[in-house]
Design a protein around this motif. Structure first.
Motif, PDB file in Angstrom:
ATOM      1  N   LEU A 143       0.921  -1.325  -0.251  1.00 54.91           N
ATOM      2  CA  LEU A 143       0.094   0.042  -0.135  1.00 54.91           C
ATOM      3  C   LEU A 143       1.002   1.204   0.025  1.00 54.91           C
ATOM      4  O   LEU A 143       0.493   2.207  -0.575  1.00 54.91           O
ATOM      5  CB  LEU A 143      -0.922  -0.069   1.178  1.00 54.91           C
ATOM      6  N   ASN A 144       1.862   1.074   0.535  1.00 57.60           N
ATOM      7  CA  ASN A 144       2.781   2.540   0.874  1.00 57.60           C
ATOM      8  C   ASN A 144       3.602   2.722  -0.315  1.00 57.60           C
ATOM      9  O   ASN A 144       4.038   3.593  -0.856  1.00 57.60           O
ATOM     10  CB  ASN A 144       3.852   2.243   2.037  1.00 57.60           C
ATOM     11  N   LEU A 145       3.700   1.739  -1.334  1.00 59.33           N
ATOM     12  CA  LEU A 145       4.502   1.701  -2.726  1.00 59.33           C
ATOM     13  C   LEU A 145       3.509   2.437  -3.632  1.00 59.33           C
ATOM     14  O   LEU A 145       3.614   2.543  -4.775  1.00 59.33           O
ATOM     15  CB  LEU A 145       4.781   0.390  -3.245  1.00 59.33           C
ATOM     16  N   ILE A 146       2.200   2.377  -3.649  1.00 60.60           N
ATOM     17  CA  ILE A 146       0.970   2.930  -4.310  1.00 60.60           C
ATOM     18  C   ILE A 146       0.920   4.194  -4.186  1.00 60.60           C
ATOM     19  O   ILE A 146       0.311   4.660  -3.106  1.00 60.60           O
ATOM     20  CB  ILE A 146      -0.106   1.966  -4.448  1.00 60.60           C
ATOM     21  N   VAL A 199      -4.854 -14.747  -6.495  1.00 68.52           N
ATOM     22  CA  VAL A 199      -5.321 -15.148  -5.320  1.00 68.52           C
ATOM     23  C   VAL A 199      -4.554 -14.633  -4.054  1.00 68.52           C
ATOM     24  O   VAL A 199      -4.908 -14.005  -3.141  1.00 68.52           O
ATOM     25  CB  VAL A 199      -5.300 -16.762  -4.979  1.00 68.52           C
ATOM     26  N   THR A 200      -3.177 -14.598  -4.268  1.00 65.04           N
ATOM     27  CA  THR A 200      -2.367 -13.923  -3.129  1.00 65.04           C
ATOM     28  C   THR A 200      -2.787 -12.419  -2.927  1.00 65.04           C
ATOM     29  O   THR A 200      -2.986 -12.022  -1.699  1.00 65.04           O
ATOM     30  CB  THR A 200      -1.031 -13.951  -3.490  1.00 65.04           C
ATOM     31  N   ILE A 201      -3.184 -11.570  -3.847  1.00 66.27           N
ATOM     32  CA  ILE A 201      -3.446 -10.209  -3.814  1.00 66.27           C
ATOM     33  C   ILE A 201      -4.646 -10.158  -2.918  1.00 66.27           C
ATOM     34  O   ILE A 201      -4.872  -9.286  -2.056  1.00 66.27           O
ATOM     35  CB  ILE A 201      -3.523  -9.625  -5.221  1.00 66.27           C
ATOM     36  N   GLY A 252      -6.355  -8.703   0.984  1.00 63.26           N
ATOM     37  CA  GLY A 252      -7.217  -7.588   1.062  1.00 63.26           C
ATOM     38  C   GLY A 252      -7.019  -6.496   0.432  1.00 63.26           C
ATOM     39  O   GLY A 252      -7.411  -5.487   0.765  1.00 63.26           O
ATOM     40  N   LEU A 253      -6.089  -6.463  -0.626  1.00 60.48           N
ATOM     41  CA  LEU A 253      -5.242  -5.214  -1.195  1.00 60.48           C
ATOM     42  C   LEU A 253      -6.724  -4.624  -1.907  1.00 60.48           C
ATOM     43  O   LEU A 253      -6.508  -3.347  -1.993  1.00 60.48           O
ATOM     44  CB  LEU A 253      -4.321  -5.565  -2.176  1.00 60.48           C
ATOM     45  N   VAL A 254      -7.347  -5.275  -2.779  1.00 61.68           N
ATOM     46  CA  VAL A 254      -8.345  -4.774  -3.782  1.00 61.68           C
ATOM     47  C   VAL A 254      -9.313  -3.762  -2.827  1.00 61.68           C
ATOM     48  O   VAL A 254      -9.608  -2.800  -3.450  1.00 61.68           O
ATOM     49  CB  VAL A 254      -9.093  -5.845  -4.330  1.00 61.68           C
ATOM     50  N   GLU A 255     -10.095  -4.369  -1.821  1.00 63.70           N
ATOM     51  CA  GLU A 255     -11.132  -3.596  -0.926  1.00 63.70           C
ATOM     52  C   GLU A 255     -10.182  -2.664  -0.354  1.00 63.70           C
ATOM     53  O   GLU A 255     -10.745  -1.384  -0.352  1.00 63.70           O
ATOM     54  CB  GLU A 255     -11.276  -4.322   0.104  1.00 63.70           C
ATOM     55  N   GLU A 256      -9.110  -2.525  -0.152  1.00 65.75           N
ATOM     56  CA  GLU A 256      -8.476  -1.498   0.636  1.00 65.75           C
ATOM     57  C   GLU A 256      -7.908  -0.184  -0.551  1.00 65.75           C
ATOM     58  O   GLU A 256      -8.308   1.017  -0.200  1.00 65.75           O
ATOM     59  CB  GLU A 256      -6.928  -1.699   1.404  1.00 65.75           C
ATOM     60  N   LEU A 257      -7.755  -0.773  -1.544  1.00 63.15           N
ATOM     61  CA  LEU A 257      -7.287   0.151  -2.705  1.00 63.15           C
ATOM     62  C   LEU A 257      -8.650   0.958  -3.093  1.00 63.15           C
ATOM     63  O   LEU A 257      -8.588   1.960  -3.379  1.00 63.15           O
ATOM     64  CB  LEU A 257      -6.844  -0.529  -3.734  1.00 63.15           C
ATOM     65  N   LYS A 258      -9.713   0.446  -3.061  1.00 66.34           N
ATOM     66  CA  LYS A 258     -11.073   0.675  -3.697  1.00 66.34           C
ATOM     67  C   LYS A 258     -11.421   1.939  -2.418  1.00 66.34           C
ATOM     68  O   LYS A 258     -11.876   2.930  -2.603  1.00 66.34           O
ATOM     69  CB  LYS A 258     -12.244  -0.206  -3.640  1.00 66.34           C
ATOM     70  N   ARG A 259     -11.376   1.458  -1.408  1.00 67.11           N
ATOM     71  CA  ARG A 259     -11.703   2.404   0.036  1.00 67.11           C
ATOM     72  C   ARG A 259     -10.735   3.710  -0.101  1.00 67.11           C
ATOM     73  O   ARG A 259     -11.429   4.829   0.243  1.00 67.11           O
ATOM     74  CB  ARG A 259     -11.472   1.931   1.249  1.00 67.11           C
ATOM     75  N   ARG A 260      -9.521   3.450  -0.579  1.00 66.87           N
ATOM     76  CA  ARG A 260      -8.672   4.766  -0.814  1.00 66.87           C
ATOM     77  C   ARG A 260      -8.927   5.491  -1.950  1.00 66.87           C
ATOM     78  O   ARG A 260      -8.486   6.602  -2.281  1.00 66.87           O
ATOM     79  CB  ARG A 260      -7.189   4.293  -1.025  1.00 66.87           C
ATOM     80  N   GLY A 261      -9.897   5.332  -2.740  1.00 64.41           N
ATOM     81  CA  GLY A 261     -10.436   5.977  -3.970  1.00 64.41           C
ATOM     82  C   GLY A 261      -9.701   5.674  -5.329  1.00 64.41           C
ATOM     83  O   GLY A 261      -9.939   6.506  -6.137  1.00 64.41           O
ATOM     84  N   HIS A 262      -8.812   4.518  -5.457  1.00 65.19           N
ATOM     85  CA  HIS A 262      -8.129   4.552  -6.567  1.00 65.19           C
ATOM     86  C   HIS A 262      -8.975   3.642  -7.731  1.00 65.19           C
ATOM     87  O   HIS A 262      -9.897   3.040  -7.346  1.00 65.19           O
ATOM     88  CB  HIS A 262      -7.180   3.353  -6.454  1.00 65.19           C
TER      89      HIS A 262
END
Length: 220
Positions: free
Chosen positions: A47-50, A62-64, A68-78
């Motif tokens: 997350l810090n790299l994006i 499946v690893t991604i 839980g990266l997809v949900e968190e990135l959506k929450r951040r507005g990406h």
């Protein structure tokens, strides 16, 4: 020290030794690489790299999803390009896969990484391996310790006998390997193993390539 505690510590020690060795091998091949002991640590690092506002393509991994990266990135507005959205049409699926090739950041897993730092991947469509090689401004690859293999031959075998059958079973595909549990060297119309790439060094056209290894078994 109890036997169980000693056993756990032995596993952790082994993972750290292998992780350190492969991280250094990847750096020698031009990749930016790091090792995280836990999935939570890896999640935070990714997350810090994006960068804020970056568009993010999500490879079939499946690893991604485990992180839980997809949900968190959506929450951040990406803006997310994820072709694993249920119910999309084949036309929408294709548009998303093409956008993954030109996104700001491409997130992906890996099928196998050799001890000397080579990346081995097999695709059905080819968009994932294509985006690893050229297109996105930045690629972030995340891989559990279970993806590390001795050499290319072991990596190819792992893909055939572990990754592809398990992925086919997960998708409820009635493919030969999903039934047998291992590769049967089929040549059927729905064959999953269609495109295989071996990345020997960081691609010249994709120099901003970060690999995050995790000391846990994740994905297929």
């Amino acid at each position: 020290m109890t036997l169980s505690k000693n056993f756990v510590q032995s596993i952790i020690w082994h993972h750290e030794q292998i992780g350190a060795r492969v991280t250094e091998a990847l750096k020698k091949r031009g990749f930016q690489a790091s090792f995280c002991k836990t999935a939570l640590e890896a999640r935070e690092q990714v997350l810090n790299l994006i960068p804020d506002g970056a568009s993010v393509g999500i490879g079939g991994s499946v690893t991604i999803r485990h992180l839980g990266l997809v949900e968190e990135l959506k929450r951040r507005g990406h803006e997310i390009y994820d072709h694993w959205i249920p119910g999309i049409s084949p036309e929408e699926d294709l548009v998303i896969r093409r956008r993954q090739l030109t996104c700001d950041v491409f997130l992906t897993g890996c099928n196998a990484i050799t001890l000397d730092g080579r990346l081995i991947n097999t695709d059905f469509t080819g968009n994932r391996v294509a985006a690893m090689i050229f297109g996105p401004k930045k690629t972030i690859m995340v891989a559990g310790i279970n993806k590390i293999v001795r050499d290319i031959e072991a990596g190819l075998r792992r893909i055939k006998d572990v990754a592809t059958p398990m992925n086919s079973y997960r998708r409820h595909w009635g493919k030969a390997c999903a039934v047998a549990g291992h590769c049967v060297e089929c040549n059927l119309p729905d064959k999953s193993c269609r495109v295989t790439t071996i990345i020997e060094m960081c691609p010249k056209g994709n120099p901003n390539f970060q690999i995050v290894l995790i000391g846990k078994n994740l994905g297929y």
